[in-house]
Design an enzyme around this catalytic site. Structure first.
Site, PDB file in Angstrom:
ATOM      1  N   CYS A   1      -4.765   2.353  -3.587  1.00 53.00           N
ATOM      2  CA  CYS A   1      -3.513   2.893  -3.015  1.00 53.00           C
ATOM      3  C   CYS A   1      -2.353   1.942  -3.270  1.00 53.00           C
ATOM      4  CB  CYS A   1      -3.647   3.196  -1.529  1.00 53.00           C
ATOM      5  SG  CYS A   1      -4.800   4.506  -1.179  1.00 53.00           S
TER       6      CYS A   1
ATOM      7  N   HIS B   1       0.876  -1.177   0.000  1.00 52.62           N
ATOM      8  CA  HIS B   1       0.000   0.000   0.000  1.00 52.62           C
ATOM      9  C   HIS B   1       0.918   1.233   0.000  1.00 52.62           C
ATOM     10  CE1 HIS B   1      -2.752   2.967   1.858  1.00 52.62           C
ATOM     11  NE2 HIS B   1      -3.751   2.171   1.528  1.00 52.62           N
TER      12      HIS B   1
ATOM     13  N   GLN C   1      -4.299  -5.344   7.037  1.00 56.67           N
ATOM     14  CA  GLN C   1      -5.287  -6.297   6.492  1.00 56.67           C
ATOM     15  C   GLN C   1      -5.161  -7.673   7.130  1.00 56.67           C
ATOM     16  OE1 GLN C   1      -7.673  -5.243   4.602  1.00 56.67           O
ATOM     17  NE2 GLN C   1      -6.845  -3.244   4.064  1.00 56.67           N
TER      18      GLN C   1
ATOM     19  N   ASP D   1       3.324  -4.602   7.998  1.00 61.94           N
ATOM     20  CA  ASP D   1       2.081  -3.852   7.865  1.00 61.94           C
ATOM     21  C   ASP D   1       0.945  -4.862   8.023  1.00 61.94           C
ATOM     22  OD1 ASP D   1      -0.223  -2.671   6.980  1.00 61.94           O
ATOM     23  OD2 ASP D   1       0.665  -1.735   5.208  1.00 61.94           O
TER      24      ASP D   1
ATOM     25  N   LYS E   1     -10.203  -0.669  10.227  1.00 63.64           N
ATOM     26  CA  LYS E   1     -10.322  -1.850   9.362  1.00 63.64           C
ATOM     27  C   LYS E   1     -10.616  -3.089  10.202  1.00 63.64           C
ATOM     28  CE  LYS E   1      -7.031   0.164   6.148  1.00 63.64           C
ATOM     29  NZ  LYS E   1      -7.904   0.633   5.061  1.00 63.64           N
TER      30      LYS E   1
HETATM   31  N1  PLP Z   1      -1.610  -0.722   4.774  1.00 61.84           N
HETATM   32  C1  PLP Z   1      -2.539  -1.466   4.184  1.00 61.84           C
HETATM   33  C2  PLP Z   1      -2.212  -2.858   3.759  1.00 61.84           C
HETATM   34  C3  PLP Z   1      -3.817  -0.941   3.977  1.00 61.84           C
HETATM   35  O1  PLP Z   1      -4.753  -1.679   3.386  1.00 61.84           O
HETATM   36  C4  PLP Z   1      -4.072   0.382   4.387  1.00 61.84           C
HETATM   37  C5  PLP Z   1      -5.385   0.994   4.100  1.00 61.84           C
HETATM   38  O2  PLP Z   1      -6.094   0.579   3.219  1.00 61.84           O
HETATM   39  C6  PLP Z   1      -3.058   1.106   5.015  1.00 61.84           C
HETATM   40  C7  PLP Z   1      -1.845   0.520   5.196  1.00 61.84           C
HETATM   41  C8  PLP Z   1      -3.291   2.499   5.504  1.00 61.84           C
HETATM   42  O3  PLP Z   1      -4.230   2.494   6.530  1.00 61.84           O
HETATM   43  P1  PLP Z   1      -4.806   3.875   7.096  1.00 61.84           P
HETATM   44  O4  PLP Z   1      -5.309   4.648   5.927  1.00 61.84           O
HETATM   45  O5  PLP Z   1      -5.895   3.443   8.017  1.00 61.84           O
HETATM   46  O6  PLP Z   1      -3.680   4.552   7.805  1.00 61.84           O
END
Ligand code: PLP
Length: 400
Positions: free
Chosen positions: A358, A118, A198, A195, A221
């Site tokens: 993203c 992402h 998900q 990260d 999420k």
């Molecule tokens: N990392 C992953 C894998 C994501 O799916 C997302 C959001 O879709 C993020 C990071 C960023 O999360 P946030 O926008 O809640 O900071």
């Protein structure tokens, strides 16, 4: 399968959209809050809203206790060695930026990320690289969206100072073998960040077993509100590394000549945090644990299998990601723009996401600008999958 009646715990899901009962399949972007979580937020504001840590009055003490109890619950949920390893942030993005701003690198050092990341796990590292003269290296993926482990091993060299990799791809649902990747990186003396944005909504998390140095995720999420997230960090690293943002709470003593810093986690929590959000996130974990993470996982696996099977039968459809994906199912209909498909499906009451999710570099790897993505939560049902398939089929006949 989990009972269909679970949906009743989520008030927002009871509504109709465009005259149709809402089928919410955009959970990878933001999942919905159960009444238990909404109630925890409501109770916070109705009963104990106050600033934490600094007050002696009743409300300040009650809010502080609830805030620290929430930290304890979150620490237990992810298997932290101590709650002092759990830092409240505003989200996963904020958590990754924190790490990218406290690690110092030298010119020529390498930060290893993957094609599946992402933007939140790309851009903060690019900014660190720009500041320090370090270089980004990228683990490629195959046509199924699976990371090339041989390439990973050859990219992991003595220059690799950081490995930052997603556990589960938000675009394709790929589950990366993070435990093995972290073990290889640790053996190489590389700092590791996973990260888990998900992963936390779908999998049991045990940071001890994972072995990484940092883990980042977002509350919104995982059935909690927006504006709250967690950075888990190994305590000895948090103790050694410098603070990032300065302000209240993160200090031990301030004089005009200089400042000494508080111990972790407070060292990394400058300013008033999202107190209600932390309490609500703990309530979300309590709610998930009452159902059982393994039951959640099995249910979602069955949903994914059903969705891949029924969508896969539609002529001209391409499914992205490996067969054993979790959470997110990306697809494209030949000759149809993902935006048109998403818009038509929405008119039939089915909420999916369209676009690059993203993950522009991942889309570029596949030569596309985006996909249509259905993403699942444990409150989704086989009926939702039927609605999705029917909507996609109908849209296909209208658009082709
Ligand atoms: N990392 C992953 C894998 C994501 O799916 C997302 C959001 O879709 C993020 C990071 C960023 O999360 P946030 O926008 O809640 O900071």
């Amino acid at each position: 399968m989990l009972p269909v009646s679970l949906k009743l715990d989520f008030p927002i899901l009871g509504q109709s959209v465009n005259g149709k009962p809402l089928v919410y399949l955009d959970n990878a972007a933001t999942s919905q809050n159960p009444s238990a979580v909404i109630e925890a937020s409501r109770r916070y504001y109705e009963e104990i809203n106050s600033n934490i840590h600094r007050g002696t009055h009743y409300l300040a003490r009650a809010a502080t206790e609830a805030h620290e109890n929430a930290r304890n619950t979150i620490a237990a949920h992810i298997g932290a060695a101590t709650p002092n390893e759990v830092i409240f942030t505003s989200g996963c993005t904020d958590a990754i930026n924190l790490v990218a701003n406290i690690i110092s690198l030298n010119p020529g050092d390498e930060i290893l990320i993957s094609t599946l990341e992402h933007h939140s796990n790309i851009v903060p590292w690019q900014m660190l690289a720009e500041r320090t003269g370090a270089k980004i290296t990228v683990i490629p993926c195959d046509e199924d969206g699976v990371l090339d482990q041989a390439a990973f091993k050859s990219l992991l060299t003595e220059k690799t100072k950081i490995l930052a990799v997603t556990w589960v791809s938000n675009a394709f649902g790929t589950v990366n073998p993070v435990r093995e990747m972290v073990a290889a990186a640790k053996a190489n003396g590389t700092i590791t960040l996973v990260d888990a944005a998900q992963a936390v909504p779908h999998l049991a998390i045990d940071v001890q077993a994972l072995g990484a140095d940092f883990l980042a995720f977002s509350g919104h999420k995982t059935y909690a509100p927006t504006g709250i997230g967690i950075l888990w960090g190994r305590l000895e690293l948090l103790e050694q590394l410098p603070p990032w943002r300065g302000g209240g709470e993160m200090i031990k003593e301030v004089t005009f000549e200089g400042t000494t810093y508080n111990a972790p986690p407070f060292k990394y929590e400058a300013g008033t945090p999202n107190i209600e959000g932390g309490i609500a996130l703990a309530a979300a974990f309590d709610y998930m644990n009452a159902i059982g993470i393994s039951k959640i996982h099995d249910h979602e696996e069955a949903l994914m299998r059903a969705a891949a099977e029924s969508l896969g039968e539609i002529p001209g459809i391409r499914l992205y990601g490996p067969v054993d994906r979790i959470g997110a199912l990306s697809f494209a209909l030949e000759g149809v723009h993902h935006y048109d498909l998403g818009t038509l499906i929405d008119q039939m009451g089915v909420a999916v996401r369209t676009g690059h999710h993203c993950c522009q570099p991942l889309m570029a790897r596949f030569g596309i600008t985006g996909t249509t993505r259905a993403s699942f939560a444990f409150y989704n049902t086989l009926e939702d999958i039927d609605s999705l398939t029917t909507a996609v089929k109908k849209a296909a006949t209208m658009l082709l």
